[in-house]
Design a protein around this motif. Structure first.
Motif, PDB file in Angstrom:
ATOM      1  N   ALA A 292       0.820  -1.209   0.000  1.00  0.00           N
ATOM      2  CA  ALA A 292       0.000   0.000   0.000  1.00  0.00           C
ATOM      3  C   ALA A 292       0.856   1.262   0.000  1.00  0.00           C
ATOM      4  N   ALA A 293       1.994   1.210   0.689  1.00  0.00           N
ATOM      5  CA  ALA A 293       2.868   2.392   0.751  1.00  0.00           C
ATOM      6  C   ALA A 293       3.396   2.756  -0.636  1.00  0.00           C
ATOM      7  N   GLU A 294       3.729   1.754  -1.441  1.00  0.00           N
ATOM      8  CA  GLU A 294       4.216   2.017  -2.797  1.00  0.00           C
ATOM      9  C   GLU A 294       3.089   2.556  -3.674  1.00  0.00           C
ATOM     10  N   TRP A 295       1.907   1.978  -3.520  1.00  0.00           N
ATOM     11  CA  TRP A 295       0.734   2.477  -4.251  1.00  0.00           C
ATOM     12  C   TRP A 295       0.515   3.957  -3.959  1.00  0.00           C
ATOM     13  N   ARG A 296       0.549   4.302  -2.671  1.00  0.00           N
ATOM     14  CA  ARG A 296       0.327   5.698  -2.279  1.00  0.00           C
ATOM     15  C   ARG A 296       1.408   6.612  -2.835  1.00  0.00           C
ATOM     16  N   ARG A 297       2.650   6.137  -2.861  1.00  0.00           N
ATOM     17  CA  ARG A 297       3.754   6.951  -3.347  1.00  0.00           C
ATOM     18  C   ARG A 297       3.568   7.284  -4.826  1.00  0.00           C
ATOM     19  N   VAL A 298       3.176   6.308  -5.635  1.00  0.00           N
ATOM     20  CA  VAL A 298       2.978   6.550  -7.060  1.00  0.00           C
ATOM     21  C   VAL A 298       1.878   7.577  -7.277  1.00  0.00           C
ATOM     22  N   LEU A 299       0.765   7.428  -6.579  1.00  0.00           N
ATOM     23  CA  LEU A 299      -0.318   8.393  -6.725  1.00  0.00           C
ATOM     24  C   LEU A 299       0.066   9.764  -6.174  1.00  0.00           C
ATOM     25  N   GLU A 300       0.851   9.768  -5.099  1.00  0.00           N
ATOM     26  CA  GLU A 300       1.252  11.042  -4.501  1.00  0.00           C
ATOM     27  C   GLU A 300       2.117  11.849  -5.453  1.00  0.00           C
ATOM     28  N   VAL A 301       3.067  11.206  -6.111  1.00  0.00           N
ATOM     29  CA  VAL A 301       3.961  11.922  -7.020  1.00  0.00           C
ATOM     30  C   VAL A 301       3.236  12.274  -8.321  1.00  0.00           C
ATOM     31  N   ASN A 302       2.664  11.266  -8.974  1.00  0.00           N
ATOM     32  CA  ASN A 302       2.133  11.489 -10.316  1.00  0.00           C
ATOM     33  C   ASN A 302       0.827  12.290 -10.331  1.00  0.00           C
ATOM     34  N   LEU A 303      -0.108  11.916  -9.466  1.00  0.00           N
ATOM     35  CA  LEU A 303      -1.424  12.553  -9.496  1.00  0.00           C
ATOM     36  C   LEU A 303      -1.516  13.731  -8.533  1.00  0.00           C
ATOM     37  N   THR A 304      -1.219  13.496  -7.261  1.00  0.00           N
ATOM     38  CA  THR A 304      -1.318  14.591  -6.295  1.00  0.00           C
ATOM     39  C   THR A 304      -0.285  15.669  -6.594  1.00  0.00           C
ATOM     40  N   GLY A 305       0.904  15.280  -7.025  1.00  0.00           N
ATOM     41  CA  GLY A 305       1.927  16.261  -7.371  1.00  0.00           C
ATOM     42  C   GLY A 305       1.471  17.175  -8.495  1.00  0.00           C
ATOM     43  N   THR A 306       0.842  16.609  -9.519  1.00  0.00           N
ATOM     44  CA  THR A 306       0.318  17.406 -10.623  1.00  0.00           C
ATOM     45  C   THR A 306      -0.733  18.395 -10.123  1.00  0.00           C
ATOM     46  N   TYR A 307      -1.603  17.911  -9.255  1.00  0.00           N
ATOM     47  CA  TYR A 307      -2.640  18.772  -8.669  1.00  0.00           C
ATOM     48  C   TYR A 307      -2.034  19.901  -7.848  1.00  0.00           C
ATOM     49  N   LEU A 308      -1.056  19.568  -6.992  1.00  0.00           N
ATOM     50  CA  LEU A 308      -0.464  20.576  -6.108  1.00  0.00           C
ATOM     51  C   LEU A 308       0.275  21.652  -6.893  1.00  0.00           C
ATOM     52  N   VAL A 309       1.024  21.248  -7.907  1.00  0.00           N
ATOM     53  CA  VAL A 309       1.749  22.236  -8.720  1.00  0.00           C
ATOM     54  C   VAL A 309       0.759  23.204  -9.361  1.00  0.00           C
ATOM     55  N   THR A 310      -0.271  22.665  -9.969  1.00  0.00           N
ATOM     56  CA  THR A 310      -1.268  23.521 -10.613  1.00  0.00           C
ATOM     57  C   THR A 310      -1.914  24.454  -9.594  1.00  0.00           C
ATOM     58  N   ARG A 311      -2.282  23.904  -8.468  1.00  0.00           N
ATOM     59  CA  ARG A 311      -2.941  24.703  -7.426  1.00  0.00           C
ATOM     60  C   ARG A 311      -2.043  25.835  -6.943  1.00  0.00           C
ATOM     61  N   CYS A 312      -0.759  25.553  -6.753  1.00  0.00           N
ATOM     62  CA  CYS A 312       0.148  26.567  -6.223  1.00  0.00           C
ATOM     63  C   CYS A 312       0.395  27.702  -7.218  1.00  0.00           C
ATOM     64  N   PHE A 313       0.270  27.418  -8.525  1.00  0.00           N
ATOM     65  CA  PHE A 313       0.470  28.478  -9.521  1.00  0.00           C
ATOM     66  C   PHE A 313      -0.827  29.183  -9.914  1.00  0.00           C
ATOM     67  N   LEU A 314      -1.960  28.715  -9.418  1.00  0.00           N
ATOM     68  CA  LEU A 314      -3.241  29.302  -9.808  1.00  0.00           C
ATOM     69  C   LEU A 314      -3.355  30.805  -9.521  1.00  0.00           C
ATOM     70  N   PRO A 315      -2.841  31.299  -8.388  1.00  0.00           N
ATOM     71  CA  PRO A 315      -2.987  32.739  -8.156  1.00  0.00           C
ATOM     72  C   PRO A 315      -2.429  33.598  -9.276  1.00  0.00           C
ATOM     73  N   TRP A 316      -1.396  33.104  -9.975  1.00  0.00           N
ATOM     74  CA  TRP A 316      -0.819  33.873 -11.087  1.00  0.00           C
ATOM     75  C   TRP A 316      -1.486  33.516 -12.407  1.00  0.00           C
ATOM     76  N   LEU A 317      -1.800  32.254 -12.614  1.00  0.00           N
ATOM     77  CA  LEU A 317      -2.441  31.838 -13.856  1.00  0.00           C
ATOM     78  C   LEU A 317      -3.780  32.542 -14.058  1.00  0.00           C
ATOM     79  N   THR A 318      -4.539  32.668 -12.981  1.00  0.00           N
ATOM     80  CA  THR A 318      -5.886  33.246 -13.108  1.00  0.00           C
ATOM     81  C   THR A 318      -5.869  34.751 -13.342  1.00  0.00           C
ATOM     82  N   ARG A 319      -4.702  35.375 -13.233  1.00  0.00           N
ATOM     83  CA  ARG A 319      -4.592  36.805 -13.538  1.00  0.00           C
ATOM     84  C   ARG A 319      -4.395  37.067 -15.025  1.00  0.00           C
ATOM     85  N   GLU A 320      -4.089  36.008 -15.773  1.00  0.00           N
ATOM     86  CA  GLU A 320      -3.756  36.172 -17.179  1.00  0.00           C
ATOM     87  C   GLU A 320      -4.959  35.861 -18.072  1.00  0.00           C
TER      88      GLU A 320
END
Length: 249
Positions: free
Chosen positions: A110-138
């Motif tokens: 289960a730990a490996e399963w969580r790691r793959v989802l954390e990097v690939n899926l949650t990481g993609t979500y977090l990066v997008t979320r963190c840049f949203l304050p600037w993206l939404t100004r454009e």
């Protein structure tokens, strides 16, 4: 048979004036994307957890380096703020960071399963979320994610966790496209096997592709360029297969 790189060293300016964050920029598709985007005139914020690889990409592209783990929200928030300050804003994000994982469901803890989802899926979500304050100004901002042919057609045993993470990116892309319209376009590219370190030991997969070869990273970068550029101004919520015919072959 291998392909010739797309980037030929001739500047074309399709991203002139754009300020774009690229994750996974230290190697592979991320580095190829940074090279091509720099040729096209973009100012780049390069994000990765590999400082040596980041430095090399920065030397090749003139981009600014931000050493960060995409699963660490505090680090990402700080990196996004510094990148936006240094570049004068952010109006594009390419989520190229990710990990490959192989293992049958019965054998994957289960730990490996969580790691793959954390990097690939949650990481993609977090990066997008963190840049949203600037993206939404454009007025014409864009986000492009990288899924996988495994996310579209998970027919290879031993890729269950990886396929689930990439299928999640496809759903995330569509959900964000609906939520962030009309000012931020969100799309994703779905590659097959690419000639990077992730393909080590699996390059014989070319037999399963209609084009009988795996992709050069520059070919994936070219698709990312199209979806980031003004040429795709009426494209959002799309999944662009760049898989050499794997999905139908």
């Amino acid at each position: 048979m291998t392909s010739a790189p797309i980037a030929d060293g001739v500047p074309r300016g399709r991203l002139r004036g754009r300020r774009i964050a690229v994750t996974g920029a230290a190697s592979g598709i991320g580095r190829a994307t940074a090279r091509l985007f720099a040729l096209e005139g973009a100012a780049l914020a390069l994000l990765d957890r590999d400082p040596l690889g980041l430095k090399k990409t920065a030397q090749e592209t003139g981009g600014s380096c931000f050493e960060v783990d995409i699963t660490a929200e505090d680090e990402l928030t700080d990196a996004a703020e510094r990148a936006a300050e240094e570049l004068g804003g952010i109006d594009g994000v390419v989520n190229a960071a990710g990990i490959m994982f192989r293992g049958r469901a019965a054998d994957v803890p289960a730990a490996e399963w969580r790691r793959v989802l954390e990097v690939n899926l949650t990481g993609t979500y977090l990066v997008t979320r963190c840049f949203l304050p600037w993206l939404t100004r454009e007025a014409a901002a864009s986000v492009v994610n990288i899924a996988s042919a495994q996310g579209l057609l998970p027919n290879s045993p031993g890729y269950t966790a990886y396929a689930a993470s990439k299928g999640g990116i496809i759903a995330l892309t569509k959900a964000l496209a609906a939520e962030l319209a009309p000012h931020v376009r969100v799309n994703c590219v779905s590659p097959g096997m690419v000639d990077t370190a992730m393909a080590d030991g699996h390059r014989n997969a070319a037999a399963n592709y209609a084009l009988k070869r795996i992709a050069d990273p520059s070919e994936i970068a070219a698709a990312l360029l199209f979806l980031t550029s003004a040429e795709a101004s009426y494209v959002t919520g799309s999944v662009l297969g760049v898989d050499g015919g794997r999905a139908f072959h």
